[in-house]
Design a protein around this motif. Structure first.
Motif, PDB file in Angstrom:
ATOM      1  N   UNK A 130      14.407   0.967 -15.010  1.00 21.64           N
ATOM      2  CA  UNK A 130      14.464   0.717 -15.841  1.00 21.64           C
ATOM      3  C   UNK A 130      15.038  -0.750 -15.746  1.00 21.64           C
ATOM      4  N   UNK A 131      15.644  -1.374 -14.478  1.00 22.69           N
ATOM      5  CA  UNK A 131      16.266  -2.541 -14.300  1.00 22.69           C
ATOM      6  C   UNK A 131      16.055  -3.638 -13.099  1.00 22.69           C
ATOM      7  N   UNK A 132      15.083  -3.418 -12.944  1.00 16.46           N
ATOM      8  CA  UNK A 132      13.644  -4.291 -11.721  1.00 16.46           C
ATOM      9  C   UNK A 132      14.342  -3.884 -10.013  1.00 16.46           C
ATOM     10  N   UNK A 133      14.068  -4.583 -10.152  1.00 14.52           N
ATOM     11  CA  UNK A 133      14.300  -4.460  -8.359  1.00 14.52           C
ATOM     12  C   UNK A 133      16.033  -4.574  -7.747  1.00 14.52           C
ATOM     13  N   UNK A 134      16.105  -3.972  -6.924  1.00 14.57           N
ATOM     14  CA  UNK A 134      17.146  -3.678  -6.249  1.00 14.57           C
ATOM     15  C   UNK A 134      17.992  -2.133  -6.982  1.00 14.57           C
TER      16      UNK A 134
END
Length: 833
Positions: free
Chosen positions: A136-140
């Motif tokens: 949903x929000x990307x890397x990390x």
């Protein structure tokens, strides 16, 4: 959900924008565990540092005080569900927060946002998603997401002052916070929040007395001189919190343009500084050594520091950001949010009370080793629309894309902080030819020098370290900028398939200029078994790309790989130095997250239980230090063939001052891990009478990390054992809040389970610890109140170190998440207007 009182039940029913795209959902109906902490919950915590606020409220969030840890002294590393900060995505108003400039030197090489730059006075609420959300929000977003929602008041405000001190009589702290809201035209708002703080150092130490050197065993003159060895404290090597001061400002603004459109912007500016000590330098430790000068006389750094010295490390942190965007809804029902953001973080280092040993008497005692900077620019477009597909309810379709450019820069410091002076090599003045004095050597002998070329211990043969001792500066060959860009597209579908069943599916594609692309996905659901019991679960894949900082940072500092201070060098995995020692270029970490749990309301008892498992492959981690030795004499005592081989590899790679380095390490994709555990939270209103209630919240986190691949190629026995056992696996808290007329009372017991530490084949088990906080607040009026309270009021400490793993005056395990500063008492005054 993390602990909060039942009096805040309304806050529990607030909608959460974190965890779902498009249409928000109430916390109890979320398919994944999301904690929402409103202003009342945040204000119930006595800390003002947002890191400490989160640790108090979220049992699976932890951080430690690292007193001798280079930049880690200034920006503290934290964990969520056993995962370091850079595996938790941090958002502000649902927009990605930029990373700090600091790359932690050891462990996972964490480079995450500096949460301390966000003043708690600026926060309307905090949402903590305890689930992987990379799709949903990307890397990390491997461990979860923390979303800080800023205040959006258009009138009124608040002001508060808090001051306190530890029961030991040190660590005096003062913090002033404020917020003011004002209208912006007829349809907008501007909310400004600020914080100014200062804190004195603490010392939980004993005098330096080890087998290799003991202050108390020296003569009276040396003991007297050693009182000035450290710039702070009454021992030569103090362990505790650093001196610190800071000023932080945040603003949040928005303007309604009408017809469903609105402009918004928010940002911050922060400056802070802190200073902490390094390891004590004593005569004969390789730094304070006799040197033969050009005139044949002998010089010792004791002439500058007659009682030895403890370097003092200073960090000036600057952080600022700006986010702006336009959001609205088209006539077709398509909602949009177009935004751009810029973020910058910088740390400028200063080192005082030390020397560049290789410069001899010409060395200054203060240095500017260099500056680290992290910069990010991102453009993002998010869209959502409700689709009528003939199902039980509309399908919320969310999609979007983003572009991000990020860079990391190491800027070199003053020349004296890294240059190799004449005493970085033997016989710098050409006095000896084997055992015989040269003409130059004979000349100084004739002038009265006691030079003896036949004596291998003569100071003419002494070699000392290069650079400002404790933290050598960034030389030109290891300074520079590392940058990359990336783009991403994502899609998210969610709907109520039935009145009791909510489902969600998400997918994300990201491509990095320095890595291959990644495709990840997630499925989640929430099912109401009854009106009072709900089941929720999710499964997803994720990734985390190594940051430019992790790929580019270089550092040489003093470490204790074998219990003795040596200069240890961290080099980029892609550098010729690390490659010469077997390193490979870093690649992304990948993960699989599984969570399942339930929410239940049994009359007055509210209960949530969430199990989780996080599998991470190719985990980025620093290898155990590889010993380096310039001693190539196989017949000498202590000859180490492997260490000498590593030294030769450094020489072949052209490392300046290789002979002064005692160890080398680098980041690598070292191993695979599995982290699993459970979060349990219960709230209950204990009613004493019709209008008298004590609201009780109990929370518990169990977290266990283990290797799922063989790490022995990269980690020694101690590092392997400590990775799995050092942090307590169990942590809990019980909070009780009670109001009696104008008086509000709070009591909180923080419980830490047992843990273990490994050193030289021995294991020490640390017992469990309970630390109790209490606070009383008196409301003079509806808007003015005063509070008095204490943290750890029974002055409980973790067990003392019995293995000698910390040495050098440390009494307690300084890397522990269990606070080892003792009792702290404070007084605060707050006014709302």
């Amino acid at each position: 959900m993390a602990p909060m009182s039942v009096a805040m039940a309304d806050e529990l029913e607030e909608v959460a924008v974190t965890g779902v795209r498009g249409k928000p959902r109430s916390v109890s109906d979320s398919p994944v565990p999301v904690d929402v902490f409103g202003s009342e919950a945040l204000e119930s915590v006595s800390h003002t540092d947002t890191n400490d606020v989160l640790m108090t409220l979220v049992p699976s969030y932890s951080l430690s005080r690292q007193p001798i840890s280079d930049g880690g002294t200034f920006i503290r590393p934290a964990q969520l569900r056993g995962m370091p900060t850079d595996k938790t995505l941090v958002l502000v108003n649902s927009k990605r927060r930029h990373r700090a400039a600091l790359v932690e030197i050891g462990g996972s090489g964490t480079q995450g946002p500096d949460i301390a730059t966000i003043p708690s006075s600026a926060l309307k609420s905090v949402e903590v998603l305890r689930d992987g959300a990379a799709a949903q929000y990307g890397s990390d977003a491997i461990a979860g997401v923390i979303n800080f929602i800023l205040k959006d008041n258009d009138e009124g405000g608040s002001f508060g002052v808090r001051t306190g001190e530890y029961s030991e009589g040190d660590g005096f702290q003062t913090t002033a916070t404020g917020n003011v809201g004002m209208p912006l035209g007829g349809s907008g708002f501007l909310s400004i929040s600020g914080e100014v703080s200062s804190a004195d150092f603490t010392s939980r130490s004993e005098q330096y007395c080890e087998s290799w050197f003991c202050i108390d065993d020296q003569d009276a003159a040396y003991i007297e001189a050693a009182k000035k060895a450290s710039l702070e404290g009454d021992v030569v090597q103090p362990w505790g919190q650093p001196n610190s001061e800071g000023a932080r400002l945040f603003f949040n603004t928005g303007y309604d343009l009408g017809e469903g459109k609105a402009l918004y912007a928010f940002g911050n500016y922060s400056e802070s500084s802190a200073d902490g000590g390094f390891y004590y330098r004593y005569p004969g430790n390789g730094t304070i050594e006799d040197l033969r000068l050009e005139d044949g006389s002998i010089y010792s750094p004791l002439e500058k520091f007659p009682g030895g010295f403890t370097p003092r490390f200073f960090g000036d942190v600057t952080d600022y950001s700006l986010v702006s965007g336009l959001k609205g809804e088209m006539t077709s029902g398509l909602a949009y949010d177009l935004s751009a953001r810029y973020g910058y973080s910088e740390i400028a280092y200063t080192l005082k009370n030390t020397i560049n040993p290789s410069m001899g008497p010409d060395s200054p005692t203060s240095f500017k080793p260099g500056t680290l900077a992290n910069e990010e620019v991102q453009i993002q477009a998010d869209f959502s629309k409700e689709l009528m597909l003939g199902l039980n309810s509309p399908v919320v379709a969310a999609f979007g894309f983003s572009y991000m450019d990020e860079s990391y820069e190491l800027t070199g410091g003053d020349t004296a902080s890294y240059e190799a002076g004449p005493y970085a090599s033997q016989d710098p003045w050409g006095f000896c030819d084997g055992d015989v004095a040269t003409a130059a050597g004979q000349a100084v002998i004739d002038a009265g020098s006691d030079l003896n070329c036949a004596d291998g211990s003569d100071p003419i043969y002494t070699v000392v370290g290069v650079g400002s001792n404790g933290f050598p500066g960034y030389s030109p060959e290891y300074s520079g900028s590392y940058s990359r860009d990336s783009y991403a597209v994502y899609g998210d579908l969610s709907t109520d398939l039935a009145d009791q069943l909510f489902v969600q599916a998400a997918m994300r594609f990201e491509d990095y200029s320095d890595f291959d692309s990644e495709l990840v996905g997630k499925l989640a659901m929430q099912y109401d078994i009854t009106d009072s019991i709900g089941f929720r679960s999710s499964i997803g894949t994720g990734f985390r790309a190594p940051t430019p900082g992790q790929q580019g940072t270089t550092n040489v500092s003093t470490r204790l790989p074998n219990g003795f201070p040596v200069a240890t060098g961290l080099f980029p995995a892609s550098s010729s130095v690390a490659q010469a020692l077997g390193a490979e270029a870093l690649k992304p970490e990948t993960s699989t997250n599984v969570t399942f749990g339930f929410t239940a309301n049994f009359d007055k008892l509210n209960l949530t239980v969430d199990f989780y498992r996080i599998d991470v492959d190719d985990r980025t981690y620093a290898i155990s230090t590889l010993d380096v030795s310039a001693n190539g004499d196989e017949t000498s005592e202590g000859f180490d063939a492997a260490a000498y081989t590593n030294y030769l590899a450094l020489v072949d790679a052209g490392v300046v001052g290789a002979e002064s380095i005692g160890g080398v390490f680098y980041f690598t994709n070292a191993f695979d891990t599995r982290t699993q555990g459970v979060d349990v939270v219960a709230t209950y209103p204990l009613e004493w009478s019709a209008d008298t209630t004590t609201n009780i919240t109990a929370s518990l986190n169990y977290n266990k990390s283990e290797f799922t691949s063989d790490p022995s190629e990269y980690l020694n026995d101690e590092d392997q054992y400590d990775f799995e056992n050092f942090d307590p696996k169990l942590r809990g808290a019980v909070t009780a809040m009670h109001d009696i007329g104008p008086v509000s009372l709070m009591a909180r017991a923080n419980w830490y389970g047992t843990s273990e530490n490994y050193e030289a084949g021995e294991v020490q088990k640390y017992g469990s610890v309970v630390q109790v906080d209490m606070e009383g607040k008196y409301h003079f009026t509806e808007s003015t109140s005063a509070s008095v309270g204490g943290r750890n009021i029974f002055d409980q400490y973790p067990d003392k170190d019995l293995l000698g793993d910390y040495c050098c005056g440390a009494v307690y395990p300084t890397g522990s998440i269990v606070d080892w500063q003792g009792s702290f008492y404070y007084l605060s005054l707050n006014h709302n207007f």
